[in-house]
Design a protein around this motif. Structure first.
Motif, PDB file in Angstrom:
ATOM      1  N   UNK A   8       7.576  -3.926  88.281  1.00 54.34           N
ATOM      2  CA  UNK A   8       7.368  -3.672  89.715  1.00 54.34           C
ATOM      3  C   UNK A   8       8.025  -2.363  90.171  1.00 54.34           C
ATOM      4  N   UNK A   9       8.626  -1.605  89.233  1.00 50.33           N
ATOM      5  CA  UNK A   9       9.247  -0.332  89.578  1.00 50.33           C
ATOM      6  C   UNK A   9      10.732  -0.417  89.872  1.00 50.33           C
ATOM      7  N   UNK A  10      11.293  -1.622  89.913  1.00 48.09           N
ATOM      8  CA  UNK A  10      12.731  -1.778  90.173  1.00 48.09           C
ATOM      9  C   UNK A  10      13.526  -1.327  88.947  1.00 48.09           C
ATOM     10  N   UNK A  11      14.678  -0.686  89.200  1.00 45.37           N
ATOM     11  CA  UNK A  11      15.525  -0.220  88.110  1.00 45.37           C
ATOM     12  C   UNK A  11      16.217  -1.392  87.443  1.00 45.37           C
ATOM     13  N   UNK A  12      16.141  -1.437  86.136  1.00 45.46           N
ATOM     14  CA  UNK A  12      16.813  -2.483  85.380  1.00 45.46           C
ATOM     15  C   UNK A  12      18.303  -2.180  85.272  1.00 45.46           C
ATOM     16  N   UNK A  13      18.642  -0.899  85.098  1.00 44.58           N
ATOM     17  CA  UNK A  13      20.032  -0.468  85.029  1.00 44.58           C
ATOM     18  C   UNK A  13      20.092   1.004  85.424  1.00 44.58           C
ATOM     19  N   UNK A  14      21.283   1.519  85.728  1.00 49.86           N
ATOM     20  CA  UNK A  14      21.382   2.931  86.088  1.00 49.86           C
ATOM     21  C   UNK A  14      20.996   3.836  84.916  1.00 49.86           C
ATOM     22  N   UNK A  15      20.830   5.104  85.209  1.00 52.05           N
ATOM     23  CA  UNK A  15      20.468   6.086  84.197  1.00 52.05           C
ATOM     24  C   UNK A  15      21.486   6.082  83.063  1.00 52.05           C
ATOM     25  N   UNK A  16      20.993   6.104  81.824  1.00 50.41           N
ATOM     26  CA  UNK A  16      21.849   6.092  80.652  1.00 50.41           C
ATOM     27  C   UNK A  16      21.633   7.355  79.839  1.00 50.41           C
ATOM     28  N   UNK A  20       6.666   6.018  81.786  1.00 52.78           N
ATOM     29  CA  UNK A  20       6.032   5.782  80.495  1.00 52.78           C
ATOM     30  C   UNK A  20       5.993   4.278  80.273  1.00 52.78           C
ATOM     31  N   UNK A  21       4.793   3.749  80.169  1.00 56.78           N
ATOM     32  CA  UNK A  21       4.622   2.314  79.974  1.00 56.78           C
ATOM     33  C   UNK A  21       4.602   2.005  78.489  1.00 56.78           C
ATOM     34  N   UNK A  22       5.245   0.914  78.121  1.00 53.83           N
ATOM     35  CA  UNK A  22       5.269   0.504  76.727  1.00 53.83           C
ATOM     36  C   UNK A  22       3.877   0.048  76.311  1.00 53.83           C
ATOM     37  N   UNK A  81      15.250   5.527  69.372  1.00 55.02           N
ATOM     38  CA  UNK A  81      14.713   4.320  68.730  1.00 55.02           C
ATOM     39  C   UNK A  81      15.059   3.058  69.506  1.00 55.02           C
ATOM     40  N   UNK A  82      14.460   1.981  69.063  1.00 54.76           N
ATOM     41  CA  UNK A  82      14.743   0.630  69.562  1.00 54.76           C
ATOM     42  C   UNK A  82      14.511   0.500  71.064  1.00 54.76           C
ATOM     43  N   UNK A  83      13.420   1.060  71.527  1.00 51.72           N
ATOM     44  CA  UNK A  83      13.073   0.900  72.932  1.00 51.72           C
ATOM     45  C   UNK A  83      12.456  -0.479  73.145  1.00 51.72           C
ATOM     46  N   UNK A  84      12.681  -1.024  74.300  1.00 54.35           N
ATOM     47  CA  UNK A  84      12.157  -2.348  74.615  1.00 54.35           C
ATOM     48  C   UNK A  84      10.685  -2.262  74.991  1.00 54.35           C
ATOM     49  N   UNK A  85       9.937  -3.283  74.655  1.00 60.60           N
ATOM     50  CA  UNK A  85       8.513  -3.313  74.975  1.00 60.60           C
ATOM     51  C   UNK A  85       8.224  -3.882  76.363  1.00 60.60           C
ATOM     52  N   UNK A 106      19.419  14.101  76.954  1.00 56.24           N
ATOM     53  CA  UNK A 106      18.256  13.290  77.306  1.00 56.24           C
ATOM     54  C   UNK A 106      18.785  12.023  77.960  1.00 56.24           C
ATOM     55  N   UNK A 107      18.339  11.771  79.168  1.00 60.74           N
ATOM     56  CA  UNK A 107      18.715  10.571  79.901  1.00 60.74           C
ATOM     57  C   UNK A 107      17.507   9.673  80.007  1.00 60.74           C
ATOM     58  N   UNK A 108      17.733   8.360  80.062  1.00 56.95           N
ATOM     59  CA  UNK A 108      16.611   7.443  80.247  1.00 56.95           C
ATOM     60  C   UNK A 108      16.961   6.415  81.305  1.00 56.95           C
ATOM     61  N   UNK A 109      15.922   6.017  82.014  1.00 58.24           N
ATOM     62  CA  UNK A 109      16.057   4.994  83.037  1.00 58.24           C
ATOM     63  C   UNK A 109      15.051   3.903  82.692  1.00 58.24           C
ATOM     64  N   UNK A 110      15.503   2.649  82.697  1.00 58.33           N
ATOM     65  CA  UNK A 110      14.627   1.526  82.407  1.00 58.33           C
ATOM     66  C   UNK A 110      14.142   0.925  83.715  1.00 58.33           C
ATOM     67  N   UNK A 111      12.828   0.685  83.789  1.00 62.55           N
ATOM     68  CA  UNK A 111      12.215   0.136  84.994  1.00 62.55           C
ATOM     69  C   UNK A 111      11.483  -1.156  84.661  1.00 62.55           C
TER      70      UNK A 111
END
Length: 127
Positions: A10-18, A78-80, A45-49, A2-7
């Protein structure tokens, strides 16, 4: 895996896929008359809001082919969701006579929070 990408909003990537989780499961032979294997699950767990997420499921053959994961499934953004419960306002009440002697030389305040009906309709008892 399972990979996740944080956005950002405005849709800009916060960091590369983790890599969020690596799942090990047994494969299922599509020609078999009985399906063995079952489901594999994980909890992240511990996803940012304050950021949005896109999760990707990747798979690979364990013994043949490339060792890189191929994308199998991708979620929409997926929006927090922030659930903020409104705290009731406390009321100051008098200290009972039997307890007043204990607190006569201190700066004690007795507060009471009224608990109302919860949104689901269950009744909470007043403290």
């Amino acid at each position: 895996a399972v990979f996740m990408k944080q956005l950002l909003g405005d849709g800009a990537e916060l960091c590369p896929r983790q890599t969020a989780a690596v799942l090990v499961g047994s494969g299922v032979d599509p020609k078999a008359t009985t399906k063995q294997g079952g489901t594999v699950h994980t909890e992240i767990r511990d996803l940012r809001r304050d950021v949005d997420y896109v999760f990707t499921i990747g798979a690979r053959y364990p013994l043949v082919g490339s060792r890189s994961f191929e994308e199998v499934f991708r979620t929409p953004v997926i929006k927090a969701v922030v659930h903020e419960a409104q705290m009731p306002i406390p009321m100051q009440v008098a200290i009972p006579e039997q307890s007043a002697a204990r607190f006569c030389f201190s700066r004690a305040v007795l507060l009471r929070w009224p608990l109302a009906r919860t949104p689901t309709g269950a009744v909470s008892h007043e403290e």
